[in-house]
Scaffold this motif. Structure first.
Motif, PDB file in Angstrom:
ATOM      1  N   LEU A 186     145.193  19.010  65.570  1.00 59.78           N
ATOM      2  CA  LEU A 186     146.243  19.830  66.187  1.00 59.78           C
ATOM      3  C   LEU A 186     146.014  21.303  65.880  1.00 59.78           C
ATOM      4  O   LEU A 186     146.095  22.149  66.757  1.00 59.78           O
ATOM      5  CB  LEU A 186     147.624  19.397  65.667  1.00 59.78           C
ATOM      6  CG  LEU A 186     148.298  18.232  66.403  1.00 59.78           C
ATOM      7  CD1 LEU A 186     147.548  16.933  66.208  1.00 59.78           C
ATOM      8  CD2 LEU A 186     149.732  18.078  65.907  1.00 59.78           C
ATOM      9  N   SER A 187     145.766  21.595  64.595  1.00 59.93           N
ATOM     10  CA  SER A 187     145.506  22.995  64.214  1.00 59.93           C
ATOM     11  C   SER A 187     144.938  23.046  62.804  1.00 59.93           C
ATOM     12  O   SER A 187     145.094  22.104  62.026  1.00 59.93           O
ATOM     13  CB  SER A 187     146.788  23.831  64.281  1.00 59.93           C
ATOM     14  OG  SER A 187     147.758  23.327  63.375  1.00 59.93           O
ATOM     15  N   THR A 188     144.268  24.148  62.511  1.00 59.19           N
ATOM     16  CA  THR A 188     143.777  24.403  61.146  1.00 59.19           C
ATOM     17  C   THR A 188     144.239  25.800  60.739  1.00 59.19           C
ATOM     18  O   THR A 188     144.416  26.674  61.593  1.00 59.19           O
ATOM     19  CB  THR A 188     142.237  24.331  61.067  1.00 59.19           C
ATOM     20  OG1 THR A 188     141.693  25.280  61.993  1.00 59.19           O
ATOM     21  CG2 THR A 188     141.710  22.942  61.387  1.00 59.19           C
ATOM     22  N   HIS A 189     144.418  26.001  59.438  1.00 61.23           N
ATOM     23  CA  HIS A 189     144.977  27.269  58.939  1.00 61.23           C
ATOM     24  C   HIS A 189     144.222  27.679  57.680  1.00 61.23           C
ATOM     25  O   HIS A 189     144.213  26.928  56.701  1.00 61.23           O
ATOM     26  CB  HIS A 189     146.471  27.087  58.649  1.00 61.23           C
ATOM     27  CG  HIS A 189     147.202  26.556  59.841  1.00 61.23           C
ATOM     28  ND1 HIS A 189     147.757  27.367  60.798  1.00 61.23           N
ATOM     29  CD2 HIS A 189     147.397  25.276  60.273  1.00 61.23           C
ATOM     30  CE1 HIS A 189     148.282  26.623  61.756  1.00 61.23           C
ATOM     31  NE2 HIS A 189     148.070  25.345  61.461  1.00 61.23           N
ATOM     32  N   LEU A 190     143.584  28.828  57.723  1.00 62.43           N
ATOM     33  CA  LEU A 190     142.719  29.257  56.617  1.00 62.43           C
ATOM     34  C   LEU A 190     143.236  30.550  56.001  1.00 62.43           C
ATOM     35  O   LEU A 190     143.664  31.457  56.717  1.00 62.43           O
ATOM     36  CB  LEU A 190     141.288  29.486  57.140  1.00 62.43           C
ATOM     37  CG  LEU A 190     140.671  28.349  57.946  1.00 62.43           C
ATOM     38  CD1 LEU A 190     139.289  28.737  58.451  1.00 62.43           C
ATOM     39  CD2 LEU A 190     140.608  27.066  57.121  1.00 62.43           C
ATOM     40  N   HIS A 191     143.150  30.629  54.659  1.00 63.90           N
ATOM     41  CA  HIS A 191     143.634  31.831  53.958  1.00 63.90           C
ATOM     42  C   HIS A 191     142.742  32.179  52.774  1.00 63.90           C
ATOM     43  O   HIS A 191     142.015  31.324  52.248  1.00 63.90           O
ATOM     44  CB  HIS A 191     145.059  31.594  53.443  1.00 63.90           C
ATOM     45  CG  HIS A 191     146.051  31.414  54.540  1.00 63.90           C
ATOM     46  ND1 HIS A 191     146.583  32.466  55.238  1.00 63.90           N
ATOM     47  CD2 HIS A 191     146.586  30.292  55.078  1.00 63.90           C
ATOM     48  CE1 HIS A 191     147.412  32.008  56.164  1.00 63.90           C
ATOM     49  NE2 HIS A 191     147.426  30.687  56.087  1.00 63.90           N
ATOM     50  N   SER A 192     142.858  33.425  52.333  1.00 63.30           N
ATOM     51  CA  SER A 192     142.158  33.838  51.111  1.00 63.30           C
ATOM     52  C   SER A 192     142.901  34.972  50.436  1.00 63.30           C
ATOM     53  O   SER A 192     143.688  35.687  51.072  1.00 63.30           O
ATOM     54  CB  SER A 192     140.728  34.287  51.431  1.00 63.30           C
ATOM     55  OG  SER A 192     140.751  35.527  52.109  1.00 63.30           O
ATOM     56  N   ASP A 193     142.652  35.115  49.133  1.00 67.91           N
ATOM     57  CA  ASP A 193     143.166  36.245  48.359  1.00 67.91           C
ATOM     58  C   ASP A 193     142.096  36.586  47.327  1.00 67.91           C
ATOM     59  O   ASP A 193     142.042  35.996  46.254  1.00 67.91           O
ATOM     60  CB  ASP A 193     144.483  35.879  47.673  1.00 67.91           C
ATOM     61  CG  ASP A 193     144.971  36.995  46.747  1.00 67.91           C
ATOM     62  OD1 ASP A 193     144.359  38.087  46.751  1.00 67.91           O
ATOM     63  OD2 ASP A 193     145.959  36.765  46.023  1.00 67.91           O
ATOM     64  N   GLY A 194     141.247  37.547  47.687  1.00 67.28           N
ATOM     65  CA  GLY A 194     140.118  37.911  46.833  1.00 67.28           C
ATOM     66  C   GLY A 194     140.497  38.629  45.557  1.00 67.28           C
ATOM     67  O   GLY A 194     139.631  38.854  44.697  1.00 67.28           O
ATOM     68  N   ASN A 195     141.790  38.949  45.398  1.00 63.34           N
ATOM     69  CA  ASN A 195     142.219  39.579  44.136  1.00 63.34           C
ATOM     70  C   ASN A 195     141.944  38.667  42.950  1.00 63.34           C
ATOM     71  O   ASN A 195     141.863  39.121  41.818  1.00 63.34           O
ATOM     72  CB  ASN A 195     143.719  39.908  44.174  1.00 63.34           C
ATOM     73  CG  ASN A 195     143.993  41.098  45.058  1.00 63.34           C
ATOM     74  OD1 ASN A 195     143.338  42.132  44.921  1.00 63.34           O
ATOM     75  ND2 ASN A 195     144.918  40.954  45.985  1.00 63.34           N
ATOM     76  N   SER A 196     141.838  37.364  43.227  1.00 61.84           N
ATOM     77  CA  SER A 196     141.638  36.402  42.141  1.00 61.84           C
ATOM     78  C   SER A 196     140.219  35.829  42.135  1.00 61.84           C
ATOM     79  O   SER A 196     139.987  34.765  41.562  1.00 61.84           O
ATOM     80  CB  SER A 196     142.650  35.273  42.279  1.00 61.84           C
ATOM     81  OG  SER A 196     143.951  35.787  42.289  1.00 61.84           O
ATOM     82  N   ALA A 197     139.291  36.545  42.741  1.00 62.04           N
ATOM     83  CA  ALA A 197     137.925  36.019  42.865  1.00 62.04           C
ATOM     84  C   ALA A 197     137.305  35.657  41.514  1.00 62.04           C
ATOM     85  O   ALA A 197     136.576  34.678  41.396  1.00 62.04           O
ATOM     86  CB  ALA A 197     137.040  37.033  43.590  1.00 62.04           C
ATOM     87  N   GLU A 198     137.606  36.446  40.486  1.00 57.52           N
ATOM     88  CA  GLU A 198     136.947  36.226  39.185  1.00 57.52           C
ATOM     89  C   GLU A 198     137.662  35.205  38.300  1.00 57.52           C
ATOM     90  O   GLU A 198     137.214  34.904  37.207  1.00 57.52           O
ATOM     91  CB  GLU A 198     136.807  37.554  38.429  1.00 57.52           C
ATOM     92  CG  GLU A 198     135.710  38.464  38.991  1.00 57.52           C
ATOM     93  CD  GLU A 198     136.126  39.216  40.245  1.00 57.52           C
ATOM     94  OE1 GLU A 198     137.349  39.298  40.516  1.00 57.52           O
ATOM     95  OE2 GLU A 198     135.244  39.709  40.970  1.00 57.52           O
ATOM     96  N   ILE A 199     138.788  34.681  38.772  1.00 55.58           N
ATOM     97  CA  ILE A 199     139.578  33.742  37.965  1.00 55.58           C
ATOM     98  C   ILE A 199     138.955  32.348  37.921  1.00 55.58           C
ATOM     99  O   ILE A 199     139.113  31.601  36.966  1.00 55.58           O
ATOM    100  CB  ILE A 199     141.033  33.721  38.497  1.00 55.58           C
ATOM    101  CG1 ILE A 199     141.770  34.920  37.898  1.00 55.58           C
ATOM    102  CG2 ILE A 199     141.747  32.433  38.172  1.00 55.58           C
ATOM    103  CD1 ILE A 199     143.183  35.057  38.334  1.00 55.58           C
ATOM    104  N   LEU A 200     138.245  32.019  38.976  1.00 61.08           N
ATOM    105  CA  LEU A 200     137.544  30.726  39.028  1.00 61.08           C
ATOM    106  C   LEU A 200     136.215  31.006  39.709  1.00 61.08           C
ATOM    107  O   LEU A 200     136.141  31.129  40.935  1.00 61.08           O
ATOM    108  CB  LEU A 200     138.393  29.701  39.808  1.00 61.08           C
ATOM    109  CG  LEU A 200     137.777  28.336  40.102  1.00 61.08           C
ATOM    110  CD1 LEU A 200     137.152  27.701  38.881  1.00 61.08           C
ATOM    111  CD2 LEU A 200     138.840  27.399  40.677  1.00 61.08           C
TER     112      LEU A 200
END
Ligand code: UT7
Length: 349
Positions: free
Chosen positions: A179-193
């Motif tokens: 039906l649909s896909t939904h993608l997100h990101s928040d690079g502020n936390s790139a170094e956390i994992l």
């Protein structure tokens, strides 16, 4: 626009079962700690030399292809999601193309860690929607056991991860399908994992007191013995920070998918959350007020297999008869990046 459907699904996990008790032989940990914090009882480790991320992906792909009623030669595009590729480059997709004797089709590797399968599915869905491809193989596979820090320093990460692979074949459908896909990101936390080295960042983003780039010989900047001595070739994770964000973003992504399609939580027949930690899945379930029969978890058997966790869980749930034709299935993932996402599909198998 053409809708796409999952036309075939497969999974593969190595035969070698590693229990929490087995881990206590070489990690300072306990069965109680692992079970209480994560819900994991055991995981699988690939054979050291006879199995790779790609070979496991191929095993899952063979089943998915056969169930889709096609052959490897019918596949017209490959999307391969992994965070532990056989080589730094090229990606696993091309090795799979070679080993499965496929035509000279495109092969795209996806680097979105725990969200890798949802991202890969979304990319494949767009290619079917535009009519560009008709049989897309989406593979997610991880051989974590080769790259974990089994010292006390890395135990919060190493007890969680396991090896395995899942694959689906996407084809056009006249029905609703994805039906649909939904993608997100928040690079502020790139170094956390993250796994910082080898890499080309040269302390640009985080100050690493071990690595000295200004005066280092050119050949020792990408990967030096000092980095290895400090175990910087292993993943780093601020577990509590990941946990806190995951329990907010996963329900958000699920609600976004439902809202987009004018559906309600009560319409979901099965939620397949990324198997990060049983407590995260339980938080999500509680927040959405879903009953136990509408959420599938198998982290107790396989640990966190990152990109592979959703297709493995989806495959097991379907094989166990817990997902039936016409069911509304929701996939939700969260992980390193941070990246997260969801997919809503009407099951057609
Ligand atoms: O797939 C997406 C990415 N990952 C995740 O979603 C993981 C999200 N986070 C988590 O699942 C949890 O944060 C963990 C399971 C990783 C850790 O659980 P926690 O309750 O957040 O533990 P913690 O990291 O805050 O550590 C608590 C204690 C520490 O000891 P002290 O400082 O309190 O004495 C750790 O050193 O537990 C210790 N510890 C361990 N003890 C035994 C950390 N790892 C282990 C271990 N065995 N394996």
């Amino acid at each position: 626009m053409q809708q796409s459907k999952i036309a075939g699904i497969g999974m593969y996990v190595p035969t070698n079962v590693v229990t929490n008790k087995d881990l206590t032989e070489y990690i300072e940990t306990s069965d109680e700690w692992i079970q209480e914090r994560t819900g994991i009882k055991e995981r699988r480790y690939a054979h050291r030399t006879q199995e790779t991320t790609t070979t496991m992906g191929i095993k899952a792909a063979e089943i998915a292809i056969q169930r889709a009623g096609i052959t490897a030669q019918d596949v017209d595009f490959i999307v391969f999601a992994t965070l532990c590729p056989d080589y730094y480059f090229p990606g696993c997709g091309v090795i799979l193309q070679r080993e499965m004797k496929m035509k000279e089709i495109g092969a795209l590797d996806i680097r979105n860690q725990c969200s890798g399968f949802v991202y890969a599915l979304s990319v494949a869905d767009q290619f079917i929607k535009t009519g560009m491809y008709k049989n897309i193989l989406v593979v997610a596979s991880e051989k974590h056991s080769f790259g974990l820090d089994f010292s006390t320093r890395g135990r919060n990460v190493s007890v969680i991860f396991g090896d395995g692979a899942g694959a689906v074949v996407l084809q056009p459908t006249q029905n609703k399908g994805i039906l649909s896909t939904h993608l997100h990101s928040d690079g502020n936390s790139a170094e956390i994992l993250a796994m910082y080295n080898p890499g080309t960042h040269a302390n640009h983003w985080v100050k690493d007191p071990v690595a000295e780039f200004d005066n280092a010989p050119r050949g020792e900047m990408f990967m030096s013995t000092a980095m290895v001595d400090k175990a910087q070739n292993f993943p780093y994770m601020d577990g509590p920070a990941v946990f806190k964000k995951a329990i907010i973003k996963m329900p958000e992504a699920i609600m976004e998918a439902l809202d987009k399609n004018g559906l309600a939580i009560s319409d979901i027949d099965m939620l397949i959350p990324h198997q990060a930690n049983l407590r995260i899945a339980q938080f999500v379930q509680q927040k959405l007020q879903l009953t136990d029969d509408k959420v599938f978890n198998n982290i107790d058997k396989y640990g966190n297999t990152t990109a592979a966790s959703i297709p493995i869980a989806l495959c097991e749930a379907w094989e166990a008869g817990k997902i039936k034709k016409g069911n509304l299935v929701c996939l939700a993932a969260f992980g390193s990046g941070f990246t997260w996402g969801s997919a809503l599909l009407e099951w057609e198998l």
